[in-house]
Design a protein around this motif. Structure first.
Motif, PDB file in Angstrom:
ATOM      1  N   ASP A 369       0.879  -1.161   0.000  1.00  0.00           N
ATOM      2  CA  ASP A 369       0.000   0.000   0.000  1.00  0.00           C
ATOM      3  C   ASP A 369       0.921   1.216   0.000  1.00  0.00           C
ATOM      4  O   ASP A 369       1.807   1.333   0.855  1.00  0.00           O
ATOM      5  CB  ASP A 369      -0.875   0.029   1.255  1.00  0.00           C
ATOM      6  N   ILE A 370       0.720   2.106  -0.952  1.00  0.00           N
ATOM      7  CA  ILE A 370       1.586   3.287  -1.065  1.00  0.00           C
ATOM      8  C   ILE A 370       0.792   4.533  -0.692  1.00  0.00           C
ATOM      9  O   ILE A 370      -0.332   4.746  -1.143  1.00  0.00           O
ATOM     10  CB  ILE A 370       2.186   3.405  -2.473  1.00  0.00           C
ATOM     11  N   PHE A 371       1.412   5.346   0.158  1.00  0.00           N
ATOM     12  CA  PHE A 371       0.770   6.556   0.664  1.00  0.00           C
ATOM     13  C   PHE A 371       1.208   7.776  -0.135  1.00  0.00           C
ATOM     14  O   PHE A 371       2.374   7.907  -0.505  1.00  0.00           O
ATOM     15  CB  PHE A 371       1.141   6.788   2.135  1.00  0.00           C
ATOM     16  N   ILE A 372       0.261   8.662  -0.383  1.00  0.00           N
ATOM     17  CA  ILE A 372       0.587  10.033  -0.772  1.00  0.00           C
ATOM     18  C   ILE A 372       0.762  10.768   0.552  1.00  0.00           C
ATOM     19  O   ILE A 372      -0.151  10.788   1.394  1.00  0.00           O
ATOM     20  CB  ILE A 372      -0.529  10.665  -1.611  1.00  0.00           C
ATOM     21  N   ARG A 373       1.942  11.356   0.768  1.00  0.00           N
ATOM     22  CA  ARG A 373       2.295  11.909   2.076  1.00  0.00           C
ATOM     23  C   ARG A 373       2.548  13.417   1.973  1.00  0.00           C
ATOM     24  O   ARG A 373       3.012  13.910   0.944  1.00  0.00           O
ATOM     25  CB  ARG A 373       3.573  11.257   2.625  1.00  0.00           C
ATOM     26  N   GLN A 374       2.277  14.098   3.067  1.00  0.00           N
ATOM     27  CA  GLN A 374       2.576  15.534   3.142  1.00  0.00           C
ATOM     28  C   GLN A 374       3.413  15.799   4.385  1.00  0.00           C
ATOM     29  O   GLN A 374       3.148  15.227   5.454  1.00  0.00           O
ATOM     30  CB  GLN A 374       1.290  16.346   3.193  1.00  0.00           C
ATOM     31  N   VAL A 375       4.418  16.651   4.249  1.00  0.00           N
ATOM     32  CA  VAL A 375       5.244  17.031   5.397  1.00  0.00           C
ATOM     33  C   VAL A 375       4.462  18.021   6.248  1.00  0.00           C
ATOM     34  O   VAL A 375       4.030  19.077   5.763  1.00  0.00           O
ATOM     35  CB  VAL A 375       6.580  17.657   4.954  1.00  0.00           C
ATOM     36  N   VAL A 376       4.249  17.658   7.518  1.00  0.00           N
ATOM     37  CA  VAL A 376       3.536  18.531   8.454  1.00  0.00           C
ATOM     38  C   VAL A 376       4.324  18.635   9.751  1.00  0.00           C
ATOM     39  O   VAL A 376       5.173  17.797  10.053  1.00  0.00           O
ATOM     40  CB  VAL A 376       2.103  18.014   8.737  1.00  0.00           C
ATOM     41  N   LYS A 377       3.982  19.643  10.523  1.00  0.00           N
ATOM     42  CA  LYS A 377       4.659  19.889  11.795  1.00  0.00           C
ATOM     43  C   LYS A 377       3.975  19.117  12.914  1.00  0.00           C
ATOM     44  O   LYS A 377       2.751  19.139  13.046  1.00  0.00           O
ATOM     45  CB  LYS A 377       4.647  21.387  12.107  1.00  0.00           C
TER      46      LYS A 377
END
Length: 421
Positions: A369-377
């Motif tokens: 399963d591949i995630f679309i990821r976002q860098v967050v704090k």
């Protein structure tokens, strides 16, 4: 001559069949003493920081098991490959021929891994590669005893991101920038081919030499072209510099920045900080995943090493878990290489930090399963990758038929699979 009844009586002991004579002695010897694992990691050279995390992740799992599996002690023998293929080959020979290890694990750079793979092709030594992503090691030039345990192929990860960008975000014009070597070519190729097959356009492709100090010439061209987004494939210090210069050039918030998984790996963003916030990448591991299995692994890793796990640490922890399951399946006897390799191929890893089942395809590469990821704090001020979308069960071949896919050339600077509109 011994009759059949006497023979059976003589060879059945301790509740199981134990062969007598030389065969029995050999079997007893094969399951006595430790399982010896040769771990190759770049402790010096250009990717030494990643090598440190390879060792962290791999040893963390064995520490948790008390260095025992299926009644056997586990002995990990570490050698520094020096981030150099000649050194990697020398150390692999030492581990196999002098230390008599049962199998090899590790390396980080594609050139070191390819050197070791060519060596074990002749020896038959099992070699497990958790982060060496050269596509052809599990495609056109696959070697039966080289398996990408808990690893991935380079072009596998960017394809979901290309689909997400085109189908879900309406992006139509993209520029790619990538490091000018095989890993960069393959990651950019995976993105570019699918994006253009969906109907998108690659306006330009920029290739940066390794250890690029100044990205401003590329950034000026990107700014003037005004694409819908940029796909960046940079690793290590190059990723740090591009992210920092992207902001200082005034592009952050104006042009969406997408990237290959290594672009926002913890090994990069823990030293970049707020400049990485908002970058979108795709990967099978997201350290900010709220899945309970991931949360526990990340918390345990952070507590022990005082930093969040990178791809290198995670992959080698999962590889150790995978290998342990295979050792258990063969009841601790790894001397029969064919049986052991077969057990490795049959592993379905259900208890890894990913929290979802992982198995190998017919070519020795995991399906994820591949995630679309976002860098967050994070609340503590650190930054991490959080999933915002998921593509289930993605193989190294996406939706292509493997036999047809492998008829095309390997991705390179001159072949990116781009469909002309």
């Amino acid at each position: 001559m011994m009759d059949r009844r006497s023979f059976v009586k003589k060879t059945a002991v301790l509740g199981g069949l134990a062969l007598s004579g030389p065969i029995g002695n050999a079997l007893a010897q094969s399951t006595k003493g430790p399982v010896k694992i040769g771990l190759l990691a770049p402790m010096t050279g250009v990717v030494a920081s990643g090598g440190k995390e390879i060792i962290e992740g791999f040893n963390l799992y064995w520490d948790e098991t008390g260095h025992k599996v299926a009644g056997r002690d586990i002995k990990v023998i570490i050698e520094d490959d020096g981030s150099n293929p000649d050194v990697a080959l020398q150390k692999a020979r030492k581990l196999v021929e002098q230390e008599k290890v049962d199998f090899l694990v590790g390396d980080l750079l594609a050139n070191t891994g390819l050197a070791v793979a060519e060596y074990v092709k002749g020896t038959g030594t099992p070699y497990f590669i958790p982060v060496i992503a050269a596509d052809d090691l599990t495609q056109r030039k696959r070697i039966p005893n080289v398996i990408r345990v808990a690893g991935y192929s380079a072009s596998q990860m960017p394809r979901p991101l290309a689909d997400w960008a085109f189908r879900k975000k309406g992006m139509r014009k993209v520029i790619t920038i990538g490091q000018d070597y095989a890993f960069g070519h393959e990651q950019c190729g995976g993105f570019a081919q699918l994006f253009t097959e969906l109907g998108g356009t690659i306006l330009a492709q920029h290739w940066s030499p390794l250890n690029t100090q100044d990205f401003s010439p590329y950034l000026a061209q990107i700014q003037s072209a005004n694409p819908d987004a940029v796909f960046a494939m940079e690793t290590g210090a190059d990723a740090n510099r591009l992210i920092q210069q992207w902001e200082s050039f005034g592009l952050k918030g104006k042009i969406p920045l997408l990237g290959a998984q290594n672009f926002t790996d913890q090994s990069v963003i823990r030293t970049v900080g707020a400049e990485a916030e908002g970058i979108i990448t795709s990967a099978h591991f997201a350290e900010g995943n709220p899945n309970p299995a991931t949360k526990k692994f990340v918390a345990d890793y952070d507590a022990k090493f005082k930093h969040l796990p990178s791809l290198y640490g995670f992959s080698h922890y999962s590889a150790a878990m995978w290998i342990a399951q295979a050792i258990t399946a063969v009841h601790g006897d790894v001397s029969n290489r064919a049986a052991f390799l077969d057990a490795v191929r049959k592993v379905v890893l259900t208890n890894s930090p990913l929290g979802s089942a992982v198995s190998l395809d017919a070519y020795g590469n995991p399906i994820y399963d591949i995630f679309i990821r976002q860098v967050v704090k994070r609340p503590d001020g650190r930054y991490w990758n959080v999933p915002i979308d998921t593509y289930p069960k993605v193989s190294q071949f996406w939706t292509y038929k493997p036999e047809e896919y492998m008829k095309q050339p390997s991705y390179s600077r001159t072949f990116q699979g781009i469909k002309k509109s």
